[in-house]
Design a protein around this motif. Structure first.
Motif, PDB file in Angstrom:
ATOM      1  N   ALA A  20       3.673  -2.427  -4.272  1.00  0.00           N
ATOM      2  CA  ALA A  20       2.475  -1.703  -3.850  1.00  0.00           C
ATOM      3  C   ALA A  20       2.705  -1.055  -2.486  1.00  0.00           C
ATOM      4  O   ALA A  20       2.255   0.073  -2.229  1.00  0.00           O
ATOM      5  CB  ALA A  20       1.278  -2.639  -3.804  1.00  0.00           C
ATOM      6  N   PHE A  21       3.419  -1.754  -1.622  1.00  0.00           N
ATOM      7  CA  PHE A  21       3.738  -1.206  -0.301  1.00  0.00           C
ATOM      8  C   PHE A  21       4.619   0.035  -0.437  1.00  0.00           C
ATOM      9  O   PHE A  21       4.354   1.064   0.189  1.00  0.00           O
ATOM     10  CB  PHE A  21       4.435  -2.270   0.542  1.00  0.00           C
ATOM     11  N   VAL A  22       5.640  -0.039  -1.256  1.00  0.00           N
ATOM     12  CA  VAL A  22       6.552   1.094  -1.444  1.00  0.00           C
ATOM     13  C   VAL A  22       5.793   2.300  -1.989  1.00  0.00           C
ATOM     14  O   VAL A  22       5.982   3.436  -1.540  1.00  0.00           O
ATOM     15  CB  VAL A  22       7.711   0.703  -2.380  1.00  0.00           C
ATOM     16  N   ARG A  23       4.905   2.049  -2.957  1.00  0.00           N
ATOM     17  CA  ARG A  23       4.110   3.144  -3.515  1.00  0.00           C
ATOM     18  C   ARG A  23       3.205   3.766  -2.457  1.00  0.00           C
ATOM     19  O   ARG A  23       3.070   4.989  -2.378  1.00  0.00           O
ATOM     20  CB  ARG A  23       3.264   2.641  -4.694  1.00  0.00           C
ATOM     21  N   ALA A  24       2.586   2.923  -1.643  1.00  0.00           N
ATOM     22  CA  ALA A  24       1.671   3.423  -0.611  1.00  0.00           C
ATOM     23  C   ALA A  24       2.402   4.280   0.411  1.00  0.00           C
ATOM     24  O   ALA A  24       1.888   5.310   0.870  1.00  0.00           O
ATOM     25  CB  ALA A  24       0.974   2.250   0.084  1.00  0.00           C
ATOM     26  N   VAL A  25       3.618   3.880   0.787  1.00  0.00           N
ATOM     27  CA  VAL A  25       4.416   4.676   1.728  1.00  0.00           C
ATOM     28  C   VAL A  25       4.741   6.030   1.122  1.00  0.00           C
ATOM     29  O   VAL A  25       4.630   7.069   1.784  1.00  0.00           O
ATOM     30  CB  VAL A  25       5.717   3.928   2.106  1.00  0.00           C
ATOM     31  N   ALA A  26       5.116   6.036  -0.152  1.00  0.00           N
ATOM     32  CA  ALA A  26       5.454   7.299  -0.821  1.00  0.00           C
ATOM     33  C   ALA A  26       4.235   8.205  -0.944  1.00  0.00           C
ATOM     34  O   ALA A  26       4.306   9.414  -0.700  1.00  0.00           O
ATOM     35  CB  ALA A  26       6.035   7.006  -2.202  1.00  0.00           C
ATOM     36  N   GLU A  27       3.091   7.631  -1.304  1.00  0.00           N
ATOM     37  CA  GLU A  27       1.875   8.426  -1.463  1.00  0.00           C
ATOM     38  C   GLU A  27       1.429   9.016  -0.126  1.00  0.00           C
ATOM     39  O   GLU A  27       0.964  10.159  -0.071  1.00  0.00           O
ATOM     40  CB  GLU A  27       0.769   7.565  -2.055  1.00  0.00           C
ATOM     41  N   ALA A  28       1.576   8.247   0.954  1.00  0.00           N
ATOM     42  CA  ALA A  28       1.200   8.744   2.279  1.00  0.00           C
ATOM     43  C   ALA A  28       2.145   9.847   2.751  1.00  0.00           C
ATOM     44  O   ALA A  28       1.814  10.597   3.670  1.00  0.00           O
ATOM     45  CB  ALA A  28       1.187   7.594   3.284  1.00  0.00           C
ATOM     46  N   SER A  29       3.313   9.947   2.129  1.00  0.00           N
ATOM     47  CA  SER A  29       4.309  10.958   2.503  1.00  0.00           C
ATOM     48  C   SER A  29       4.111  12.284   1.773  1.00  0.00           C
ATOM     49  O   SER A  29       4.761  13.272   2.114  1.00  0.00           O
ATOM     50  CB  SER A  29       5.728  10.457   2.209  1.00  0.00           C
ATOM     51  N   ARG A  30       3.270  12.313   0.767  1.00  0.00           N
ATOM     52  CA  ARG A  30       3.082  13.544   0.015  1.00  0.00           C
ATOM     53  C   ARG A  30       2.423  14.617   0.874  1.00  0.00           C
ATOM     54  O   ARG A  30       1.583  14.291   1.720  1.00  0.00           O
ATOM     55  CB  ARG A  30       2.217  13.267  -1.228  1.00  0.00           C
ATOM     56  N   ASP A  32       5.421  16.235   1.386  1.00  0.00           N
ATOM     57  CA  ASP A  32       6.762  16.499   1.914  1.00  0.00           C
ATOM     58  C   ASP A  32       7.754  15.367   1.686  1.00  0.00           C
ATOM     59  O   ASP A  32       8.962  15.591   1.690  1.00  0.00           O
ATOM     60  CB  ASP A  32       6.680  16.804   3.419  1.00  0.00           C
ATOM     61  N   GLY A  33       7.264  14.150   1.519  1.00  0.00           N
ATOM     62  CA  GLY A  33       8.161  13.021   1.302  1.00  0.00           C
ATOM     63  C   GLY A  33       9.021  12.696   2.503  1.00  0.00           C
ATOM     64  O   GLY A  33      10.197  12.334   2.363  1.00  0.00           O
ATOM     65  N   ASP A  34       8.444  12.815   3.714  1.00  0.00           N
ATOM     66  CA  ASP A  34       9.228  12.577   4.934  1.00  0.00           C
ATOM     67  C   ASP A  34       9.734  11.133   5.021  1.00  0.00           C
ATOM     68  O   ASP A  34      10.870  10.890   5.410  1.00  0.00           O
ATOM     69  CB  ASP A  34       8.394  12.900   6.176  1.00  0.00           C
ATOM     70  N   TYR A  35       8.849  10.162   4.694  1.00  0.00           N
ATOM     71  CA  TYR A  35       9.217   8.750   4.779  1.00  0.00           C
ATOM     72  C   TYR A  35       9.458   8.190   3.380  1.00  0.00           C
ATOM     73  O   TYR A  35       8.659   8.391   2.465  1.00  0.00           O
ATOM     74  CB  TYR A  35       8.117   7.941   5.461  1.00  0.00           C
ATOM     75  N   LEU A  36      10.558   7.480   3.238  1.00  0.00           N
ATOM     76  CA  LEU A  36      10.914   6.862   1.967  1.00  0.00           C
ATOM     77  C   LEU A  36      11.344   5.420   2.206  1.00  0.00           C
ATOM     78  O   LEU A  36      11.897   5.092   3.253  1.00  0.00           O
ATOM     79  CB  LEU A  36      12.051   7.628   1.286  1.00  0.00           C
ATOM     80  N   VAL A  37      11.096   4.589   1.210  1.00  0.00           N
ATOM     81  CA  VAL A  37      11.526   3.191   1.272  1.00  0.00           C
ATOM     82  C   VAL A  37      12.547   2.947   0.179  1.00  0.00           C
ATOM     83  O   VAL A  37      12.313   3.245  -0.996  1.00  0.00           O
ATOM     84  CB  VAL A  37      10.334   2.235   1.110  1.00  0.00           C
ATOM     85  N   THR A  38      13.702   2.408   0.569  1.00  0.00           N
ATOM     86  CA  THR A  38      14.750   2.035  -0.375  1.00  0.00           C
ATOM     87  C   THR A  38      15.223   0.636  -0.017  1.00  0.00           C
ATOM     88  O   THR A  38      15.745   0.417   1.080  1.00  0.00           O
ATOM     89  CB  THR A  38      15.944   3.005  -0.309  1.00  0.00           C
ATOM     90  N   MET A  42      13.353   1.695   5.559  1.00  0.00           N
ATOM     91  CA  MET A  42      12.453   2.839   5.535  1.00  0.00           C
ATOM     92  C   MET A  42      13.119   3.951   6.343  1.00  0.00           C
ATOM     93  O   MET A  42      13.573   3.719   7.463  1.00  0.00           O
ATOM     94  CB  MET A  42      11.106   2.459   6.150  1.00  0.00           C
ATOM     95  N   THR A  43      13.179   5.132   5.758  1.00  0.00           N
ATOM     96  CA  THR A  43      13.857   6.248   6.419  1.00  0.00           C
ATOM     97  C   THR A  43      12.903   7.405   6.662  1.00  0.00           C
ATOM     98  O   THR A  43      11.934   7.598   5.922  1.00  0.00           O
ATOM     99  CB  THR A  43      15.051   6.749   5.585  1.00  0.00           C
ATOM    100  N   HIS A  44      13.195   8.155   7.715  1.00  0.00           N
ATOM    101  CA  HIS A  44      12.470   9.398   7.992  1.00  0.00           C
ATOM    102  C   HIS A  44      13.491  10.520   7.919  1.00  0.00           C
ATOM    103  O   HIS A  44      14.347  10.666   8.786  1.00  0.00           O
ATOM    104  CB  HIS A  44      11.825   9.345   9.381  1.00  0.00           C
ATOM    105  N   GLY A  45      13.410  11.311   6.858  1.00  0.00           N
ATOM    106  CA  GLY A  45      14.419  12.325   6.587  1.00  0.00           C
ATOM    107  C   GLY A  45      14.614  13.361   7.662  1.00  0.00           C
ATOM    108  O   GLY A  45      15.749  13.638   8.084  1.00  0.00           O
TER     109      GLY A  45
END
Length: 251
Positions: A20-30, A32-38, A42-45
């Protein structure tokens, strides 16, 4: 990297689990998808910054911890009720050596986690806590407010006042005794900001004063940091003691 080499931020949130945390980070990035969790990173492109994180279950002590760390920021009881309702906690950790740039990058990453549902931010490596709205407000002028976010400059120990958190910038904290709270806090704040923004080369025996005609203080290396036995607060970059050399009047 050891604990002493990291900036660590604590962010309680509503996330049921790590997915749920990973999804929330991705949704908050829309969009542009600046922040991603792998995995656990967590990365900032755009600025090629990466942060480690640790996802933890609900912590029953979290509201108490925020209450203690929120004294300087005047956290209110209604916010502590929000903290009490958290379902999980994320510990965000820097992966580069502490510096002004690293501190700004992780502060911005914390803002993104608030957008993803985070309730507030506790700077573990300073002992200072903020509500989500306080954090966002300070981040509007991050270049000016970063010191306020990352440093607690009014830790009291009997007649001694000292700062905690300059390690987040890769710099020494400072300490002064027998000057009283009203003189000590602005003195330490101005000296620490002088270190941070002017980047002077300092050495024992040099002097510092806040203003023309004001008291002068001589620098020496503090060998016994008050928090030296606490890895999360002790400063591996050291601590400057400021000792008054004149004038003698204390007002």
């Amino acid at each position: 990297m050891s604990l002493e080499d990291k900036i660590i931020l604590c962010i309680p949130g509503p996330w049921e689990d790590q997915r749920a945390f990973v999804r929330a980070v991705a949704e908050a990035s829309r969009p542009d998808g600046d922040y991603l969790v792998t995995g656990v990173i967590m990365t900032h492109g755009p600025n090629k910054k990466a942060f480690d994180f640790e996802f933890c279950d609900r912590d029953e002590r979290m509201a108490e911890a925020f209450a203690s760390a929120g004294i300087a920021t005047r956290i209110r009881d209604d916010f502590l009720d929000e903290i009490e309702a958290h379902k999980s906690v994320v510990y965000l950790k820097s992966t580069e050596l502490q510096s002004l740039e690293t501190a700004e990058a992780i502060a911005k990453a914390a803002s993104h986690l608030i957008k993803a549902g985070g309730i507030g931010v506790k700077v573990e490596t300073a002992g200072k806590a903020f509500t989500a709205s306080q954090w966002f407000e300070e981040m509007e002028t991050v270049s000016v407010s970063l010191y306020w976010l990352m440093v607690l400059d009014s830790v009291t120990d009997d007649t001694t006042i000292y700062s905690c958190g300059m390690r987040n910038f890769g710099l020494s904290d400072s300490i002064v005794s027998d000057e009283g709270l009203q003189l000590s806090v602005p003195l330490l704040r101005d000296f620490n900001k002088y270190q941070l923004y002017q980047q002077p080369v300092l050495s024992a025996g040099q002097t510092f004063r806040r203003e023309e005609g004001g008291p002068t203080y001589r620098l020496s290396i503090e060998e016994n940091q008050p928090d030296r036995h606490m890895d999360i607060y002790s400063n591996p970059f050291g601590m400057w003691r400021l000792s008054r050399v004149g004038p003698e009047n204390r007002t």
